[in-house]
Design a protein around this motif. Structure first.
Motif, PDB file in Angstrom:
ATOM      1  N   SER A 610      30.482  33.568  27.470  1.00 54.87           N
ATOM      2  CA  SER A 610      30.133  34.163  28.572  1.00 54.87           C
ATOM      3  C   SER A 610      30.818  33.346  29.774  1.00 54.87           C
ATOM      4  O   SER A 610      31.535  32.494  29.657  1.00 54.87           O
ATOM      5  N   GLY A 611      30.518  34.159  30.986  1.00 54.47           N
ATOM      6  CA  GLY A 611      31.146  33.513  32.199  1.00 54.47           C
ATOM      7  C   GLY A 611      32.675  34.081  32.508  1.00 54.47           C
ATOM      8  O   GLY A 611      33.102  34.890  31.637  1.00 54.47           O
ATOM      9  N   LYS A 612      33.331  33.447  33.383  1.00 54.75           N
ATOM     10  CA  LYS A 612      34.634  33.856  33.838  1.00 54.75           C
ATOM     11  C   LYS A 612      35.592  32.979  33.163  1.00 54.75           C
ATOM     12  O   LYS A 612      35.336  31.920  32.531  1.00 54.75           O
ATOM     13  N   ILE A 613      36.951  33.676  33.038  1.00 58.35           N
ATOM     14  CA  ILE A 613      38.082  32.687  32.600  1.00 58.35           C
ATOM     15  C   ILE A 613      38.320  31.729  33.546  1.00 58.35           C
ATOM     16  O   ILE A 613      38.761  31.796  34.739  1.00 58.35           O
ATOM     17  N   PRO A 614      38.306  30.253  33.163  1.00 52.31           N
ATOM     18  CA  PRO A 614      38.481  29.296  34.212  1.00 52.31           C
ATOM     19  C   PRO A 614      40.076  29.437  34.622  1.00 52.31           C
ATOM     20  O   PRO A 614      40.923  29.771  34.180  1.00 52.31           O
ATOM     21  N   LEU A 633      32.627  37.674  28.306  1.00 53.73           N
ATOM     22  CA  LEU A 633      33.113  37.240  29.432  1.00 53.73           C
ATOM     23  C   LEU A 633      33.255  38.295  30.640  1.00 53.73           C
ATOM     24  O   LEU A 633      33.358  39.478  30.381  1.00 53.73           O
ATOM     25  N   ILE A 634      33.254  37.846  31.884  1.00 56.92           N
ATOM     26  CA  ILE A 634      32.965  38.714  33.001  1.00 56.92           C
ATOM     27  C   ILE A 634      34.095  38.430  34.010  1.00 56.92           C
ATOM     28  O   ILE A 634      34.829  37.450  33.911  1.00 56.92           O
ATOM     29  N   GLY A 635      33.863  39.139  35.061  1.00 59.42           N
ATOM     30  CA  GLY A 635      34.990  38.845  36.339  1.00 59.42           C
ATOM     31  C   GLY A 635      36.294  39.452  36.130  1.00 59.42           C
ATOM     32  O   GLY A 635      36.575  40.255  35.542  1.00 59.42           O
ATOM     33  N   GLU A 636      37.050  38.998  37.498  1.00 63.41           N
ATOM     34  CA  GLU A 636      38.264  39.623  37.419  1.00 63.41           C
ATOM     35  C   GLU A 636      39.069  38.638  36.786  1.00 63.41           C
ATOM     36  O   GLU A 636      38.815  37.401  36.439  1.00 63.41           O
ATOM     37  N   LEU A 637      40.223  39.092  36.293  1.00 60.45           N
ATOM     38  CA  LEU A 637      41.492  38.043  35.768  1.00 60.45           C
ATOM     39  C   LEU A 637      41.836  37.185  36.727  1.00 60.45           C
ATOM     40  O   LEU A 637      42.499  37.628  37.798  1.00 60.45           O
ATOM     41  N   ASN A 655      35.048  43.122  26.422  1.00 57.88           N
ATOM     42  CA  ASN A 655      34.289  42.328  27.171  1.00 57.88           C
ATOM     43  C   ASN A 655      33.825  42.906  28.272  1.00 57.88           C
ATOM     44  O   ASN A 655      33.364  44.209  28.214  1.00 57.88           O
ATOM     45  N   ARG A 656      33.460  42.381  29.518  1.00 55.81           N
ATOM     46  CA  ARG A 656      32.961  42.623  30.582  1.00 55.81           C
ATOM     47  C   ARG A 656      33.804  42.393  32.009  1.00 55.81           C
ATOM     48  O   ARG A 656      33.172  42.383  33.097  1.00 55.81           O
ATOM     49  N   PHE A 657      34.961  42.546  31.731  1.00 56.60           N
ATOM     50  CA  PHE A 657      36.156  42.041  32.933  1.00 56.60           C
ATOM     51  C   PHE A 657      36.072  43.298  33.569  1.00 56.60           C
ATOM     52  O   PHE A 657      35.746  44.555  33.403  1.00 56.60           O
ATOM     53  N   SER A 658      36.210  43.086  35.080  1.00 58.72           N
ATOM     54  CA  SER A 658      36.047  44.211  36.102  1.00 58.72           C
ATOM     55  C   SER A 658      36.890  43.841  36.976  1.00 58.72           C
ATOM     56  O   SER A 658      37.843  42.978  36.901  1.00 58.72           O
ATOM     57  N   GLY A 659      37.247  44.719  37.908  1.00 55.69           N
ATOM     58  CA  GLY A 659      38.051  44.801  39.270  1.00 55.69           C
ATOM     59  C   GLY A 659      39.367  45.678  38.673  1.00 55.69           C
ATOM     60  O   GLY A 659      39.345  46.221  37.375  1.00 55.69           O
ATOM     61  N   GLN A 678      41.075  47.151  26.189  1.00 60.12           N
ATOM     62  CA  GLN A 678      40.040  48.273  25.699  1.00 60.12           C
ATOM     63  C   GLN A 678      38.733  47.686  26.061  1.00 60.12           C
ATOM     64  O   GLN A 678      38.252  46.638  25.875  1.00 60.12           O
ATOM     65  N   SER A 679      37.901  48.826  26.436  1.00 59.08           N
ATOM     66  CA  SER A 679      36.571  48.549  26.627  1.00 59.08           C
ATOM     67  C   SER A 679      35.918  47.320  27.462  1.00 59.08           C
ATOM     68  O   SER A 679      35.633  46.433  26.933  1.00 59.08           O
ATOM     69  N   ASN A 680      36.321  47.535  28.654  1.00 48.37           N
ATOM     70  CA  ASN A 680      36.082  46.685  29.789  1.00 48.37           C
ATOM     71  C   ASN A 680      35.590  47.550  30.892  1.00 48.37           C
ATOM     72  O   ASN A 680      35.163  48.665  30.838  1.00 48.37           O
ATOM     73  N   LYS A 681      35.566  47.060  32.063  1.00 47.65           N
ATOM     74  CA  LYS A 681      35.016  47.776  33.184  1.00 47.65           C
ATOM     75  C   LYS A 681      36.061  47.582  34.404  1.00 47.65           C
ATOM     76  O   LYS A 681      35.616  47.623  35.435  1.00 47.65           O
TER      77      LYS A 681
END
Length: 969
Positions: A610-614, A633-637, A655-659, A678-681
């Motif tokens: 979980s969390g963001k990519i460091p 995993l979440i957040g922007e790249l 995952n749940r990446f966004s932006g 595929q299959s993110n936000k």
């Protein structure tokens, strides 16, 4: 008189003693001062980091290190200053700097050796050619560069010239060599001679040449090969030409030395092809012949059986075929034979090389298609290495193999052997250090008390039956450097003694078993860089503290849980491969990525991270493959990823990446071949920068919230316009060395899940052939850009479940490689382009739920799909839909449902016309024929007609008169 004579004799003797004494004292007085000063000036131009020249401060230079003077004249005749290897520093202790012209003062110098020093890529000083008495000149591996000075041709007394391993030297002309008429030994290894097209003529002019080394010189092929050998008086005995660009045109020149050559190496010349010339049979003096790693074809000629002096013969890694010739059994002095990695077939001769049973040391036959059983080698008392792997050898392994007491290497892996391996097979092999019996159907039957007579360095028993317990005899092997017991039916807990074997081990593989339990702290168990593969087992618990010198780690497909923070203890730059996929790992990604500068493959997919990519991921500047699929995993790249310019493969699906999809992906990752989001936000439009991914082969942005139009610049994806390779291979450098397997670059064939015909399939061995674009399940609008049809090698195109409008591009038929096309659930209008029916490979088509109209183009391909591929288009008609088109009804066009009726109707029509014809014939001849044949009937018939005619005339006249009167009144 006698006394006087005696006195004169005594005086003469004393004078001789004094002269001799003076001469003797002269050797200890010291060297010539002028030459001593020259050496000091030479020293002044050097940097001596290791004190090599520390003795150069005394009066007598003849006593200095590396200096030798003449006993008669005191002149310096030898300067021997090669760098030497130091085990303490694990490096060469060498001099640096430049060579001073002061050496010209050493006019009597006959031997100069400055090899393995560092002269900073300076040119070889041309003034060395003025040392005309030089007989031996060695400047090998001394970091010289530039053009080879032709002035060296002035050294007419030269017996040996060694310029080996100066990687930046080059020469376009070797004509200067022709002046070195006394030259016996010439070594130009690694000197670039690619432009020296007349090199062979220069060699022909060296009448004294015995030893010639021209390895790695990029030698060009002979430009004017003659059909007969060129005359040369050189007594050439040793010739090494391996790793060049030679072709078969070299053979006629070589056979000029047929009677003198003892050692010949032509290996690694990629353009050396054709069959092996029979003229090799005339080289009766050869003891060593290596023509391996070429493109030689045809069968192995029988002429080798005539070369009675042969001790080593290497024909490996060519394209030779046929059976192993029986004539090789004549080579009674043979010590080594390698025929590996060809296309040889037939039965493995049971009496192969029987004549050489006392001398044969090496027999390599691996990588062919040889059949039969393992021969009985009982009498081969000198055999040290036997490799029969990667063939089709069957039967059982004979116990006589255990009588080869000098055997060190035994490799019979990847065959079709069956049966049991007992202690008798290995009982007397006390010198064995490499054993590979992998990928056979062998079962090990050893007692629990058995102690092997050997200490192995490498043990490879993949797919042998060792289980269900760890073999207890394994605990005796204290010298192991590599161990592979994967897929060996072990369903045990790793015993404690196993970790005591690891002090020397550099690679072990226990994957694909049913091993259970947890892992202990192994951080202090390994002394070297280590390769560990424990994937596909039932290991559980947390990932323990690992060795700090870890280079490769695969723990995938287990039941590990918890965080991966202990990975941060691997604080080194050796780690190149890390695969923790398909576990139960959770928590945030550890933040210790900067310490892994060489990490090339990272796979953390199918976990619960979980969390963001460091942001520290951006420090992985060597990374080529990144798998983070199916986590939380979440957040922007992070923008720091744009520093990872070596990335070729990114899979962040599910995952749940966004932006927004960052524009820097296109600008900063020029090597990207696979991008799966595929299959993110993700939201926003597809930026034009994405079209800068010229090498992209798989682009999946499906199941996001993307909006806007599809960019027209998709035609920039040149990776989708060219044929691909079978695999997407990631090459990386992994330092693995043991006494049998030297260092070599490794590689990893990537794999990817691709949506294919409505399902997800994993591609690996053919991944490089998959070229696909998937933008499905988004909110894209506008038209399908016709530029997408320029991607001629596209295999799958999916734009379904969007809001696309407009027409299907009429040039869609250009995509001849297309197998999958899904444009369903959009708002497309117009007719289906007729060119679509020209795509023969199309095996999956879905155009349903649009506003397409008109007739489905006729063609075997489009009519073969189920009607569901076209449903949901109200005004679409034609097969395979049941709805007929208007023109079909108007023209009475046949359809599939009335086909049999049409056949029946055609039959009825045929009988109808036949009946009319018959009726006409019967009626005509029934009446007219009778009248012609009977006179009275004919007269009566015509009188009757006349009466009828008169009656019709009278009646018509009366009626017409009445009509006129009525009209007048």
């Amino acid at each position: 008189m006698a006394l006087c004579s005696f006195e004169r004799l005594l005086v003469s003797f004393l004078v001789l003693v004094v002269v001799c004494a003076k001469a003797g004292l002269g050797t200890t007085v010291g060297c010539v001062e002028r030459e001593r000063q020259a050496l000091l000036r030479f020293k002044h131009g050097l940097v001596d980091d290791y004190g090599i020249l520390s003795s150069w401060d005394t009066r007598d230079c003849c006593q200095w290190r590396g200096v030798q003077c003449s006993n008669q004249s005191g002149h310096i005749i030898l300067l021997h200053l090669p760098a030497h290897w130091s085990e303490n520093t694990d490096d060469y202790q060498s001099l640096r700097g430049e060579i001073s012209p002061s050496l010209l003062e050493l006019e009597h110098l006959t031997h100069l050796d400055l090899s393995f020093n560092d002269f900073g890529r300076r040119p070889i000083p041309p003034f060395l050619a003025s040392l005309t008495k030089i007989q031996h000149l060695s400047l090998s591996n001394a970091n010289f560069s530039g053009r080879l000075p032709s002035q060296l041709g002035n050294l007419s007394n030269l017996l040996s010239l060694d310029l080996n391993l100066n990687f930046n030297l080059h020469s376009g002309n070797l004509e200067w060599l022709s002046h070195l008429t006394s030259l016996r030994h010439l070594d130009l290894n690694f000197v670039d001679l690619s432009k020296a097209i007349h090199w062979s003529q220069a060699i022909n002019k060296l009448p004294s040449l015995i030893h010639l080394n021209l390895q790695y010189c990029s030698l060009p092929p002979l430009t004017t090969p003659s059909l007969s050998p060129v005359n040369s008086s050189a007594p050439l005995a040793f010739l090494d030409l391996h790793f060049n660009d030679l072709t078969s045109s070299i053979f006629p020149w070589l056979f000029n030395f047929a009677t003198t050559l003892v050692h010949l190496d032509l290996s690694w010349n990629d353009h050396l092809n054709g069959s092996i010339p029979d003229a090799f049979g005339n080289m009766i003096s050869l003891t060593y012949l290596d023509i391996s790693h070429n493109q030689l074809q045809g069968s192995i000629p029988d002429i080798f059986g005539n070369m009675a002096s042969l001790e080593r013969l290497d024909l490996s890694v060519n394209k030779l075929k046929g059976e192993i010739p029986k004539s090789l059994s004549n080579l009674c002095r043979l010590q080594g034979l390698s025929l590996s990695h060809n296309n040889l077939s037939g039965q493995l001769p049971q009496d192969l090389l029987a004549c050489a049973n006392d001398t044969l040391e090496i027999l390599y036959l691996s990588g062919n298609q040889l059949t039969g059983s393992v021969p009985d080698l009982t009498g081969f008392s000198s055999l040290q290495a036997l490799e029969l792997d990667q063939n089709q050898i069957n039967g059982t392994l004979p116990t006589s193999i255990g009588q080869l007491t000098k055997l060190q290497v035994l490799d019979i892996g990847s065959n079709s052997l069956q049966g049991a391996i007992s202690e008798a097979h290995l009982h007397h092999l006390s010198q064995l250090y490499y054993l590979d019996l992998s990928s056979n159907s062998l079962t090990f039957n050893m007692s629990s008390e058995w102690v092997p007579p050997f200490q192995l360095n490498s043990l490879i028993l993949t797919s042998c039956q060792l289980g269900p317990r760890f073999p207890s005899w394994l605990r005796t092997q204290k010298q192991l450097e590599s161990l592979d017991i994967s897929n060996s039916n072990i369903s045990d807990v790793i015993p404690g003694w196993f970790w005591n074997l690891t002090s020397r081990i550099q690679a072990f593989n226990i994957s694909n078993n049913q091993i259970t339990g947890t892992l202990p702290n192994v951080s202090s168990k390994f002394d070297h860089s280590i390769y560990i593969d424990m994937s596909s087992n039932y290991l559980e618990g947390s990932i323990p503290q690992l060795p700090s010198n870890l280079a490769w780690l695969d723990l995938s497909n287990n039941k590990f849980s918890g965080s991966i923070t202990l990975l941060c203890t691997v604080a080194n730059s050796y780690l190149v491969y890390l695969d923790l996929s398909n576990n139960l790992l959770s928590g945030e990604l550890a933040n210790c990525w900067p310490q892994w500068k060489r990490l090339t493959v990272l796979n953390l997919e199918n976990n619960q991270f979980s969390g963001k990519i460091p942001k520290s991921f951006g420090s992985l500047q060597s990374i080529q493959t990144l798998h983070l699929r199916n986590n939380n995993l979440i957040g922007e790249l992070p923008s720091s990823l744009k520093k990872c310019k070596s990335l070729r493969f990114i899979d962040l699906a599910k995952n749940r990446f966004s932006g927004k999809i960052p524009t820097w992906i296109g600008r900063n990752l020029p090597n990207l071949m696979v991008l799966n989001l595929q299959s993110n936000k993700f939201s926003g439009s597809i930026s034009l920068e994405i079209c800068q991914l010229k090498k992209i082969q798989i682009l999946d942005l499906s199941s996001n919230n993307m909006s806007g139009t599809i960019p027209r610049c998709l035609s920039n994806f040149t990776g989708m316009t060219k044929n691909g390779t079978l695999t997407l291979t990631v090459a990386y450098s992994y330092s693995f060395y043991n006494s049998f397997m030297s260092f070599s670059p490794k590689s990893y064939d990537d794999r990817e899940l691709v949506k294919w015909k409505g399902r997800e399939f994993e591609f690996k061995n053919t991944l490089g052939l998959v070229k696909c674009i998937d933008f499905s399940s988004n909110k894209l609008t506008g038209e399908i850009p016709k530029e997408v049809t320029d991607l001629l090698k596209l295999v799958s195109l999916n734009f379904s479940r969007n809001n696309l409008t407009g027409l299907i591009p009429t040039t869609i038929g250009q995509l001849k490689s297309l197998e999958v096309l899904d444009l369903s659930q959009n708002q497309l209008i117009g007719e289906i382009p007729s060119s679509l029916s020209e795509i023969d490979r199309l095996s999956n088509l879905d155009l349903s739920n649009n506003n397409l109209s008109g007739k489905i183009p006729r063609g075997t391909q489009l009519q073969s799909f189920n009607a569901s591929a076209y449903e949901g288009n109200p005004t679409l008609c034609g097969l395979p839909l049941l709805k007929k088109c208007l023109e079909d009804k108007a023209e009475g066009a046949p359809n599939a449902s009335s086909y049999e009726d049409d056949i029946q109707q055609d039959g009825n029509d045929m009988w109808f016309y036949v009946s009319i014809a018959l009726g006409f014939i019967v009626g005509f001849w029934g009446v007219c024929g009778t009248l012609l044949l009977n006179n009275s009937w004919r007269y009566a018939y015509f009188r009757f007609l006349n009466k009828i005619k008169d009656w019709l005339y009278v009646t018509t006249t009366i009626n017409m008169a009445r009509l006129r009167r009525s009209l007048q009144s």
